[in-house]
Design an enzyme around this catalytic site. Structure first.
Site, PDB file in Angstrom:
ATOM      1  N   CYS A  12       0.863  -1.175   0.000  1.00 54.63           N
ATOM      2  CA  CYS A  12       0.000   0.000   0.000  1.00 54.63           C
ATOM      3  C   CYS A  12       0.904   1.232   0.000  1.00 54.63           C
ATOM      4  CB  CYS A  12      -0.910  -0.002   1.218  1.00 54.63           C
ATOM      5  SG  CYS A  12      -0.006   0.145   2.786  1.00 54.63           S
ATOM      6  N   HIS A  73       3.937   1.457  11.038  1.00 51.82           N
ATOM      7  CA  HIS A  73       2.827   1.351  11.988  1.00 51.82           C
ATOM      8  C   HIS A  73       2.805   2.497  12.986  1.00 51.82           C
ATOM      9  CE1 HIS A  73       1.720  -2.502  10.479  1.00 51.82           C
ATOM     10  NE2 HIS A  73       2.830  -3.099  10.844  1.00 51.82           N
ATOM     11  N   HIS A 123      -0.960  -4.576  19.059  1.00 48.37           N
ATOM     12  CA  HIS A 123      -0.410  -4.090  17.793  1.00 48.37           C
ATOM     13  C   HIS A 123       0.155  -2.675  17.970  1.00 48.37           C
ATOM     14  CE1 HIS A 123      -0.177  -2.914  13.555  1.00 48.37           C
ATOM     15  NE2 HIS A 123      -0.235  -4.211  13.277  1.00 48.37           N
ATOM     16  N   GLU A 125       0.143  -0.095  16.114  1.00 54.13           N
ATOM     17  CA  GLU A 125      -0.810   0.958  15.738  1.00 54.13           C
ATOM     18  C   GLU A 125      -1.720   1.308  16.913  1.00 54.13           C
ATOM     19  OE1 GLU A 125      -3.372   0.720  12.392  1.00 54.13           O
ATOM     20  OE2 GLU A 125      -1.742   0.278  10.989  1.00 54.13           O
ATOM     21  N   THR A 167      -6.213   0.446  11.270  1.00 51.07           N
ATOM     22  CA  THR A 167      -6.382   0.670   9.819  1.00 51.07           C
ATOM     23  C   THR A 167      -6.678  -0.613   9.056  1.00 51.07           C
ATOM     24  OG1 THR A 167      -3.988   0.496   9.492  1.00 51.07           O
ATOM     25  CG2 THR A 167      -4.894   2.705   9.804  1.00 51.07           C
ATOM     26  N   CYS A 195      -8.217   1.830   6.592  1.00 51.49           N
ATOM     27  CA  CYS A 195      -7.543   2.342   5.395  1.00 51.49           C
ATOM     28  C   CYS A 195      -8.327   1.955   4.148  1.00 51.49           C
ATOM     29  CB  CYS A 195      -6.121   1.782   5.336  1.00 51.49           C
ATOM     30  SG  CYS A 195      -5.233   2.196   3.835  1.00 51.49           S
ATOM     31  N   SER A 223       1.496 -10.385  10.181  1.00 53.40           N
ATOM     32  CA  SER A 223       0.931  -9.165   9.618  1.00 53.40           C
ATOM     33  C   SER A 223      -0.577  -9.164   9.815  1.00 53.40           C
ATOM     34  CB  SER A 223       1.260  -9.062   8.125  1.00 53.40           C
ATOM     35  OG  SER A 223       0.495  -8.066   7.508  1.00 53.40           O
ATOM     36  N   SER A 266       2.202  -5.592   3.089  1.00 53.21           N
ATOM     37  CA  SER A 266       3.654  -5.601   3.286  1.00 53.21           C
ATOM     38  C   SER A 266       4.376  -6.554   2.347  1.00 53.21           C
ATOM     39  CB  SER A 266       3.979  -5.994   4.741  1.00 53.21           C
ATOM     40  OG  SER A 266       3.429  -5.066   5.644  1.00 53.21           O
TER      41      SER A 266
END
Length: 687
Positions: A12, A73, A123, A125, A167, A195, A223, A266
């Site tokens: 992304c 992140h 996580h 994030e 996201t 996202c 991931s 990723s």
């Protein structure tokens, strides 16, 4: 089998931005460490580590000469504070979409309201989001956890609620949770922070997985967005999550007519392409003609023959070479011939150039025609049987092989070592991700065999593995022999504000900006440019950190050494005025060497300021009256060169001025100003 790759598969924007940033810093010769893995992809991390990138867990672990990169992140607020407090140089590669959520939470969170976050509590994030919460915050992973959370915290029903998500959170799960919050917490504000790229990827994967027999999801098992893709696809068909291309060999795709491929945010494009190429090759292998199938079955039968059995192997002597076949004498009543397509496994092989009459060839009997008295023979099958044994041995012994690149195919190149076909994926050729594979065509490459499938007789090689080993060996040899004072001819690899990085042959050293020139410069580009070949010497070594400081400027080029050689006290020279002060004028004798014309030595009369007589840029004739080489100070005089009678007229004035205690004050002022210039230069160099 039809292979379909999702259009939204792979990097992304945020991930691509972060990865390219690190590679760009490495290309500039900068030392980089990342706060945690820059992205969740093992291949990318391995490649970055091979280029010297270090992964640290906390700012305190960063070495002073490394630049810290904050991963895509993002990190918690206290980590940013630590970086600032430690005065570390860092670059924030946090995805702009994640940063937007930081700002949302910071803006809307208060001590009296609560923030509910849909995502994984551990996580990075989510940890970052929570660090900006001023009041209560809660995290849940799905609809059930949300219901349980609200039941245990009934006070939330009367609170103002800020609702955001990770996201990469599941779009389907988000919609379910949003309905519950709207129903239970009537005073809530929801921000859809999934996202858009993640939404599109999940929606496309859902549609694709409903139209195929099997799905392949490529990405790191740790991931978040990859795991969610796997879950989305698994609802519609059998799905396989793989990190590496090699994992495909353990999956049975028999009976599948349609295969779908998608990948997490990723996953590099080159890995997606390799999977597509290998799956397409699987499809092509299933379209083998009946004649080729018969050959493979025959070869399998030949492999099962032991040394004591009758053997279909024969030795033929070349008696004729035609465009479509090679005629051989096999010592029997049958006339032997080898169709040109059965000559070699290498499609570029040319029997007319490689053979001559009388050559002996090892062959396998393919077919006997009693009516015509002919025997169809194959050198290719014989070579393949022998070469496969050699290939297996080479893999077991971890040998380095050499071969000429014969073909450039989708996703890589083909070589034929020991008579066997070996595929080298583009990412393992040693070339950059955007470089043209055609430059390898007809070139000899060294490689190792990294994967071998005996059932399908498929072999994968890696040039990069050999390059990495050779580079490591060269680096170790370099550090074993290197010593201070050694001279090298290197290539300028990159420039920064503080110096130039020079490639010494696989190992980089840095020439600090102060070592590029004896005169002050503002940027290294004033002296050297990227690609220049330069002569440097080892100025200092740090063997523990593998750090090399290089010298570029030479002692013999030191302007003070040149001055010492060409001038002496009493010399009369032309000098250029380069600076004016209240106590005199500075004049440049040669580049890098300046002297002071004291105000009392400028004119044959009393002057209040040097500006009355001199201007910057004036060229004047002066006499060197004193030199202090230790302090790099030179005294100059215009006045002593005046006519004697004129000098006598002002002699008394000169004596009076010389006796005045102001001279000590002037000298002190000169020293103070000189020290100030040195300090300013040191501060600029440090910056």
């Amino acid at each position: 089998m039809k292979v379909t790759v999702a259009e939204t598969a792979g990097f992304c924007f945020g991930v691509d931005r972060a990865v390219n940033l690190v590679y760009r810093m490495l290309d500039e010769g900068r030392k980089v460490c990342t706060l945690g893995p820059i992205i969740h992809n093992p291949q990318v991390i391995e490649d970055l580590e091979s280029r010297g990138v270090r992964i640290i867990d906390a700012p305190e672990a960063a070495e002073s000469d490394y630049e810290v990169v904050i991963r895509a992140h993002g990190v918690a607020k206290d980590v940013i504070d630590s970086l600032d407090g430690l005065d570390l140089k860092y670059t924030d590669a946090t995805c702009p979409y994640v940063l937007k959520i930081h700002k949302l939470v910071k803006k809307h969170s208060t001590e009296s309201n609560a923030v509910l976050i849909a995502g994984d509590e551990t996580h990075p994030e989510v940890c970052g989001f929570r660090s900006y919460c001023k009041g209560e915050s809660f995290v849940f992973r799905n609809e059930d956890e949300l219901r349980d959370l609200l039941e245990k915290n009934s006070h939330l029903e009367n609170k103002e609620i800020i609702f955001v998500s990770q996201t990469t959170f599941s779009v389907k799960e988000w919609k379910k949770c949003a309905k519950i919050i709207q129903k239970v917490c009537t005073n809530s504000i929801s921000f859809d922070t999934i996202c858009r790229a993640t939404q599109n990827r999940q929606e496309e994967a859902s549609v694709l997985s409903r139209s195929v027999d099997r799905m392949i999801v490529i990405g790191g098992r740790f991931s978040s967005n990859t795991v969610k893709l796997f879950n989305v696809c698994s609802e519609n068909c059998k799905t396989h999550l793989i990190e590496r291309v090699e994992e495909l060999k353990d999956i049975d795709f028999s009976g599948c007519e349609k295969i779908g491929i998608t990948a997490g945010a990723s996953t590099p494009a080159r890995i997606i392409k390799e999977v597509e190429v290998i799956m397409t090759e699987n499809f092509n292998e299933q379209k083998i003609t009946k004649e080729t199938q018969d050959q493979e079955l025959f070869l399998a039968a030949v492999d099962s023959i032991d040394d004591t059995s009758d053997n279909p192997n024969v030795v033929g002597i070349v008696v004729g070479i035609a465009p479509n076949e090679i005629q051989v004498d096999i010592g029997r009543k049958y006339a032997g011939f080898i169709p040109v397509e059965e000559y070699s496994n290498d499609p570029t092989a040319d029997p007319s150039k490689e053979l001559k009459i009388g050559d002996e060839l090892n062959l396998i009997i393919m077919k006997t025609n009693d009516n015509e008295g002919t025997m169809k023979l194959s050198k290719r099958l014989y070579d393949r049987r022998a070469s496969w044994k050699n290939i297996v041995a080479a893999k077991e012994n971890d040998e380095v092989l050499e071969a000429v690149v014969s073909e450039v195919v989708r996703g890589g190149v083909i070589v034929y070592p020991l008579g066997a076909r070996v595929f080298i994926p583009a990412s393992l050729t040693g070339l950059g991700k955007d470089e043209d594979l055609n430059q390898l065509l007809k070139q000899t490459v060294k490689f190792r065999l990294i994967d071998l499938d005996e059932q399908k007789r498929r072999v994968v090689g890696s040039v990069r593995a050999v390059i990495r080993e050779e580079r490591k060996a060269a680096t170790e040899a370099f550090w074993a022999d290197i010593a201070e004072g050694q001279e090298f001819t290197g290539t300028v690899k990159s420039l920064t504000n503080y110096g130039a990085f020079v490639d010494l042959g696989g190992v980089d050293g840095m020439v600090h900006i102060s070592e590029l020139s004896w005169k002050r410069i503002k940027h290294p580009s004033e002296i050297v440019n990227v690609g220049d070949t330069v002569k440097v010497y080892i100025k200092a070594l740090d063997t523990e950190k593998r750090k090399i400081s290089l010298g570029y400027k030479r002692v013999e080029d030191n302007p003070w050494e040149i001055f010492k050689r060409d001038y002496e006290v009493g010399s009369v020279v032309e000098a250029t005025v380069v600076g004016l002060t209240t106590f005199g004028a500075f004049a440049r004798i040669i580049d890098g060497v300046e002297g002071l014309i004291h105000i009392s030595q400028i004119a044959n009369r009393h002057i209040a300021s040097p500006k009355e007589v001199l201007s910057i840029g004036d060229v004047v004739t002066v006499k060197i009256t004193d030199v202090d080489y230790d302090k790099h100070r030179i005294s100059l005089s215009i006045r002593v060169l005046l006519e004697p009678e004129v000098a006598e007229e002002v002699a008394e004035e000169a004596v009076e001025e010389a006796e005045e205690p102001a001279e000590e004050a002037v000298e002190a002022e000169v020293e103070a100003e000189a020290e100030a210039e040195v300090e300013a230069a040191a501060e600029e160099a440090a910056e």
